[in-house]
Design a protein around this motif. Structure first.
Motif, PDB file in Angstrom:
ATOM      1  N   ARG A   1       0.874  -1.057  -0.100  1.00 32.92           N
ATOM      2  CA  ARG A   1      -0.068  -0.066  -0.122  1.00 32.92           C
ATOM      3  C   ARG A   1       0.772   1.292   0.010  1.00 32.92           C
ATOM      4  NH1 ARG A   1      -5.331  -0.584   0.960  1.00 32.92           N
ATOM      5  NH2 ARG A   1      -5.574   1.420   1.915  1.00 32.92           N
TER       6      ARG A   1
ATOM      7  N   SER B   1      -4.926  10.174   0.507  1.00 36.80           N
ATOM      8  CA  SER B   1      -5.037   9.127   1.251  1.00 36.80           C
ATOM      9  C   SER B   1      -6.477   8.743   1.256  1.00 36.80           C
ATOM     10  CB  SER B   1      -4.599   9.350   2.711  1.00 36.80           C
ATOM     11  OG  SER B   1      -5.421  10.333   3.373  1.00 36.80           O
ATOM     12  N   ALA B   2      -6.580   7.514   1.819  1.00 34.17           N
ATOM     13  CA  ALA B   2      -7.912   6.765   1.990  1.00 34.17           C
ATOM     14  C   ALA B   2      -8.833   7.377   3.127  1.00 34.17           C
ATOM     15  CB  ALA B   2      -7.721   5.340   2.116  1.00 34.17           C
TER      16      ALA B   2
ATOM     17  N   ALA C   1     -10.568  15.309  -1.881  1.00 36.51           N
ATOM     18  CA  ALA C   1     -10.113  13.994  -2.761  1.00 36.51           C
ATOM     19  C   ALA C   1     -10.548  14.016  -3.866  1.00 36.51           C
ATOM     20  CB  ALA C   1     -10.736  12.893  -1.685  1.00 36.51           C
TER      21      ALA C   1
ATOM     22  N   LEU D   1      -7.599  13.675  -7.220  1.00 38.19           N
ATOM     23  CA  LEU D   1      -7.775  12.523  -8.119  1.00 38.19           C
ATOM     24  C   LEU D   1      -7.346  12.621  -9.608  1.00 38.19           C
ATOM     25  CD1 LEU D   1     -10.590  10.703  -6.608  1.00 38.19           C
ATOM     26  CD2 LEU D   1      -8.229   9.418  -6.853  1.00 38.19           C
TER      27      LEU D   1
ATOM     28  N   ARG E   1      -3.261   1.630  -6.856  1.00 37.26           N
ATOM     29  CA  ARG E   1      -3.390   2.272  -5.594  1.00 37.26           C
ATOM     30  C   ARG E   1      -4.334   3.380  -6.007  1.00 37.26           C
ATOM     31  NH1 ARG E   1      -4.966   2.724  -0.466  1.00 37.26           N
ATOM     32  NH2 ARG E   1      -3.768   4.294   0.748  1.00 37.26           N
TER      33      ARG E   1
ATOM     34  N   LEU F   1      -8.171   4.007  -4.621  1.00 36.45           N
ATOM     35  CA  LEU F   1      -8.574   5.380  -4.027  1.00 36.45           C
ATOM     36  C   LEU F   1      -9.620   6.120  -4.694  1.00 36.45           C
ATOM     37  CD1 LEU F   1      -5.053   6.810  -2.987  1.00 36.45           C
ATOM     38  CD2 LEU F   1      -6.708   5.880  -1.513  1.00 36.45           C
ATOM     39  N   TYR F   2      -9.709   5.982  -5.960  1.00 30.67           N
ATOM     40  CA  TYR F   2     -10.776   6.611  -6.695  1.00 30.67           C
ATOM     41  C   TYR F   2     -11.966   6.095  -6.424  1.00 30.67           C
ATOM     42  CZ  TYR F   2     -14.047   7.809 -10.553  1.00 30.67           C
ATOM     43  OH  TYR F   2     -14.719   8.062 -11.515  1.00 30.67           O
TER      44      TYR F   2
ATOM     45  N   GLU G   1     -12.788   4.068  -3.533  1.00 29.78           N
ATOM     46  CA  GLU G   1     -13.143   4.429  -2.229  1.00 29.78           C
ATOM     47  C   GLU G   1     -13.811   5.680  -1.956  1.00 29.78           C
ATOM     48  OE1 GLU G   1     -10.259   3.264   0.933  1.00 29.78           O
ATOM     49  OE2 GLU G   1      -9.107   2.550  -0.750  1.00 29.78           O
ATOM     50  N   TRP G   2     -13.112   6.755  -2.645  1.00 25.23           N
ATOM     51  CA  TRP G   2     -13.604   7.906  -2.439  1.00 25.23           C
ATOM     52  C   TRP G   2     -14.863   8.374  -3.049  1.00 25.23           C
ATOM     53  CZ3 TRP G   2     -13.080  11.272   1.393  1.00 25.23           C
ATOM     54  CH2 TRP G   2     -11.450  11.156   1.929  1.00 25.23           C
TER      55      TRP G   2
END
Length: 204
Positions: A65, A72-73, A93, A97, A179, A183-184, A186-187
């Protein structure tokens, strides 16, 4: 007053009654966009893994990670924050991105030039993150909870740091892409969940 209405804590509620229909429509529109992009983000992540070769996608493979410059997450305590603060974090966020997704697209153009659909998905994801971030900022402004200071997309610095982090070779570049795509996803999903609390049919 419902819990959802109370969470906005608008001291000018009486003055804003005439804006409520327009605000509700904007919230619904933004939530629908976030829900759609959540599905697209999952598809992007799956397609990205599909084209990276072994060991990506193998059962039990757990990539490192790596930290990602400028992003960040979502924090474990994100859901416990006041809703306006959560939306500010979502917007920040989403602003970070696009340049990261552009870096990943550049790597993939070199590593997988014969996979145009993946390149288009990455390009679309950057554009869609910008659109969703702008829509969230509009909702925040309409709620009287605008971001503390203007968002500045950290394109040059973020892209340079991300490119430097993957300059060590092909594998780090692929891990960085995984990663960023993660993250994309997740957000965007987090944004959809936060906006759902403003939708009348959403959870209180």
């Amino acid at each position: 007053m419902s819990q959802r209405e109370g969470s906005l804590e608008d001291p000018q509620a009486d003055d804003s009654v005439s804006l409520l229909p327009h605000l509700e429509a904007k919230i619904r529109q933004t939530h629908s966009l976030a829900r759609l992009l959540t599905k697209y983000a999952e598809q992007l992540l799956q397609e990205y893994v599909q084209h990276q070769g072994d060991p990506f996608g193998l059962p039990g493979f757990s990539p490192p990670r790596l930290p990602v410059a400028g992003l960040s997450a979502p924090a474990p305590g994100h859901a416990g924050l006041p809703l306006p603060e959560r939306l500010r974090l979502d917007a920040a966020a989403l602003a970070a991105l696009p340049p990261l997704l552009d870096v990943v697209r550049g790597h993939q153009a070199e590593l997988n030039p014969r996979v145009p659909r993946l390149l288009r998905r990455l390009e679309d994801a950057a554009r869609q993150a910008r659109a969703l971030g702008a829509a969230v900022e509009t909702v925040l402004a309409a709620l009287g909870a605008a971001a503390r200071g203007p968002w500045h997309e950290p394109s040059a610095a973020t892209a340079a740091a991300a490119a430097a982090a993957s300059a060590a070779g092909v594998f780090p570049a692929k891990v960085l892409g995984l990663r960023v795509c993660g993250l994309y996803s997740e957000w965007v999903s987090r944004t959809e969940g936060d906006l759902s609390q403003l939708v009348p049919e959403g959870p209180a």
